[in-house]
Every structure is written in C-alpha cells, then in structure tokens.
Design an enzyme around this catalytic site. Structure first.
Site, mmCIF file in Angstrom:
data_model
loop_
_atom_site.group_PDB
_atom_site.id
_atom_site.type_symbol
_atom_site.label_atom_id
_atom_site.label_comp_id
_atom_site.label_asym_id
_atom_site.label_seq_id
_atom_site.Cartn_x
_atom_site.Cartn_y
_atom_site.Cartn_z
ATOM 1 N N PRO A 156 9.055 9.662 -0.352
ATOM 2 C CA PRO A 156 7.771 9.743 -1.057
ATOM 3 C C PRO A 156 7.868 9.832 -2.574
ATOM 4 C CG PRO A 156 8.305 11.844 -0.024
ATOM 5 C CD PRO A 156 9.362 10.882 0.410
ATOM 6 N N ASP A 164 9.611 -1.823 -4.768
ATOM 7 C CA ASP A 164 8.146 -1.839 -4.734
ATOM 8 C C ASP A 164 7.551 -0.915 -5.800
ATOM 9 O OD1 ASP A 164 7.713 -3.650 -2.729
ATOM 10 O OD2 ASP A 164 7.606 -2.142 -1.147
ATOM 11 N N LYS A 194 3.554 -4.625 -5.759
ATOM 12 C CA LYS A 194 2.247 -5.250 -5.587
ATOM 13 C C LYS A 194 1.224 -4.323 -6.226
ATOM 14 C CE LYS A 194 3.503 -7.369 -1.200
ATOM 15 N NZ LYS A 194 4.281 -6.386 -0.462
ATOM 16 N N MET A 221 -3.465 4.538 2.089
ATOM 17 C CA MET A 221 -4.222 3.477 1.405
ATOM 18 C C MET A 221 -5.726 3.626 1.657
ATOM 19 S SD MET A 221 -1.698 0.233 2.162
ATOM 20 C CE MET A 221 -1.440 0.615 3.901
HETATM 21 N N1 SAH Z 1 5.835 3.031 3.582
HETATM 22 C C1 SAH Z 1 5.085 4.073 2.878
HETATM 23 C C2 SAH Z 1 3.601 3.813 2.915
HETATM 24 C C3 SAH Z 1 3.186 2.529 2.218
HETATM 25 S S1 SAH Z 1 1.446 2.357 2.134
HETATM 26 C C4 SAH Z 1 5.428 5.428 3.497
HETATM 27 O O1 SAH Z 1 6.030 5.494 4.586
HETATM 28 O O2 SAH Z 1 5.136 6.439 2.861
HETATM 29 C C5 SAH Z 1 1.109 3.074 0.556
HETATM 30 C C6 SAH Z 1 0.307 4.356 0.727
HETATM 31 O O3 SAH Z 1 1.173 5.435 1.083
HETATM 32 C C7 SAH Z 1 -0.395 4.836 -0.508
HETATM 33 O O4 SAH Z 1 -1.614 4.155 -0.710
HETATM 34 C C8 SAH Z 1 -0.641 6.284 -0.184
HETATM 35 O O5 SAH Z 1 -1.686 6.420 0.766
HETATM 36 C C9 SAH Z 1 0.665 6.633 0.542
HETATM 37 N N2 SAH Z 1 1.665 7.205 -0.361
HETATM 38 C C10 SAH Z 1 2.828 6.641 -0.728
HETATM 39 N N3 SAH Z 1 3.523 7.474 -1.539
HETATM 40 C C11 SAH Z 1 2.776 8.599 -1.651
HETATM 41 C C12 SAH Z 1 2.949 9.837 -2.326
HETATM 42 N N4 SAH Z 1 4.039 10.098 -3.068
HETATM 43 N N5 SAH Z 1 1.985 10.767 -2.198
HETATM 44 C C13 SAH Z 1 0.895 10.545 -1.463
HETATM 45 N N6 SAH Z 1 0.673 9.405 -0.797
HETATM 46 C C14 SAH Z 1 1.606 8.432 -0.898
#
Ligand code: SAH
Length: 258
Positions: A24, A47, A69, A181
């Site tokens: 994260p 990404d 993106k 998202m």
């Molecule tokens: N593959 C990623 C998710 C990709 S979709 C995963 O497993 O975490 C992208 C979404 O993930 C963002 O719009 C948000 O909802 C969430 N996200 C990703 N990083 C985040 C973070 N550090 N804190 C909170 N939400 C996060």
C-alpha cells in the site's frame, strides 16, 4: 563442441517478467522477495500508486518506466502488455510493479495472460493489498467476531460494459464491504446500499493514502458518505467494523470480545 551462436534471436535469450505487488505504500510492507527483485531488476515498469519509498529500493542501474494511469493521460493496457513483452524479449529482467497486490484490481491477470501468449516466463509476487491494509492501519479489522464474519472487496469504478455491482445483495449480506476506487462514486454507492436495505446509520471509514506520511482517516455514517470530504486514492470500509479503532487506548474495555 556447440556451434557459436550467431542469430540475433539466439543471442538474446528471452527475459523474464515478475509481476510484483508493491503493497500500500510503506516500503517496509514489501515482501522480501519484492525487495530482492527490485534490487536485481534491469527495468522496472511501475504504476501511479507505487510510492516513492518503494521506488527508492530499485537498483540505481535499472531503467524506470512510469506507465501510471492518471486521469487524462492514461496509457492503454494493450500498450503496457506490448511493452512488457518487448522488454523481456530483449533478454532483460523486468519487474512489473503494481500498488498493493497485482491481482486485486491491478489488471495483473491480463498482463500474465499476454506474457504467456507471447511465450514469456512470468512469476507472480503477491503484495499486501490496500483492501486489508488500509482498514488495518486505521484500527479496523475487516472481520471481527460478532460484528463481521465476511468481507467483500468491490470496485466502485465500473468499466464501460462491465456487469454492474449488485449493491443491494451486498447490503443484505451483512458483512464488511471494502470499496476500492470508490471515492468519486461514493454518493451513488451509499444510495444504492441504502436502497438495498442498509440502515443509514451504518458506520463508514475512508482511509486515504494508507501507510504513507499522507495518511488520512475519515469516518461517518453511510447516509453522510456523499458529503464526506475525502480524495482519491482512498479505501472505503462500510459496515459495523468501520466504527472500531481497536488500537486506540481506552479507559474501559470498549471492544471487549464477547
Ligand atoms: N492492487 C491494489 C488496488 C488497485 S485499485 C491493491 O491491492 O491495493 C486502486 C485503489 O486502491 C485506489 O483507488 C484506492 O481505493 C485503493 N488504494 C490503493 N493504495 C491505497 C492506499 N495507500 N490507501 C488507501 N487506498 C489505497
């Protein structure tokens, strides 16, 4: 004795792609395997959601390619697939680095299929998904005895032509709902859940940029979600557990497990 290799194809053995979860944000939440692959990579294709702390672990001699993106300047998935195949075909060790886990709304599956179709070896290195980590750092367990026996991870951003999410069914299921998202559509999502029978006073938490220096946690009820001040990227947690902060030190045992 073997013949000397002369053909350009033979001289350039097919490389390898690792689809790696970057977690994260906090670089310490990378797996050991991810950290090793970043240090050994020839090229890293990353990404938008990959943090600068994680990118700092990439070998200084590696090429960094940003395919993030972002609104208004998106790179088509097809082009990313072609890029990965080309880089690996040049015989390079490629790391395809994705926020969180590569297979949770990361389109990692599509990239793996494209690589397999091109005959490129690929391995998957799972990462810590924000779907679980973002609630966790806010003190919210996605399951908690007597409050939530299940959790659903759902996208709040529907791609054109995709089957719509059955919010009414999720409202009825009674577990924790984790929306990725979902910030832009939060009002629509809240309305659909309440139309499906979710009580308006159901707790909600929104965790933005979890595990980074910019982390922000907001809380409200589902009938207030449309007006909650929160910006992307954030994870929404909807359900009884969203009222918890189990790490908060309290005078009485407020969250005693029954
Ligand atoms: N593959 C990623 C998710 C990709 S979709 C995963 O497993 O975490 C992208 C979404 O993930 C963002 O719009 C948000 O909802 C969430 N996200 C990703 N990083 C985040 C973070 N550090 N804190 C909170 N939400 C996060």
């Amino acid at each position: 004795m073997t013949e000397p290799v002369t053909g350009s194809e033979a001289a350039r053995p097919l490389g390898h792609v690792s689809l790696v979860g970057a977690g994260p944000g906090d670089a310490e939440l990378l797996t050991l395997k991810a950290a090793r692959l970043l240090a050994e990579a020839d090229v890293v294709v990353f990404d938008a959601l990959v943090s600068s702390d994680v990118l700092a672990l990439v070998s200084p001699r590696a090429e960094l390619i940003d395919v993030g993106k972002r609104p208004g300047q998106s790179i088509a998935q097809d082009l990313i697939n072609v890029l990965l195949v080309r880089l690996a075909s040049e015989g390079r060790r490629v790391v395809r680095l994705k926020g969180g886990d590569p297979f949770v709304f990361g389109r990692g599956g599509e990239e793996a299929v494209a690589l397999a179709a091109a005959g490129i070896a690929c391995d998957i290195v799972p990462g810590i998904t924000s779907a679980v980590a973002a609630p966790a750092v806010a003190g919210i367990p996605v399951t908690h005895r007597s409050l939530a026996a299940m959790f659903t991870v759902v996208t709040g951003h529907r791609q054109h032509g995709e089957k719509p999410v059955n919010w009414a069914a999720l409202a009825q299921a009674g577990g924790t709902i984790v929306v990725l998202m979902g910030v832009a559509e939060r009002g629509v999502i809240a309305a659909a859940l309440m139309a499906g029978g979710m009580p308006g006073d159901t707790p909600v938490a929104a965790i933005r940029r979890a595990t980074t220096d910019e982390q922000v946690v907001g809380r409200c009820r589902v009938d207030q979600l449309a007006d909650l001040a929160v910006e992307s990227p954030a994870t929404l947690v909807i359900g009884a557990v969203a009222a918890l902060n189990v790490c908060e030190v309290v005078a009485s045992a407020a969250y005693a497990v029954g």
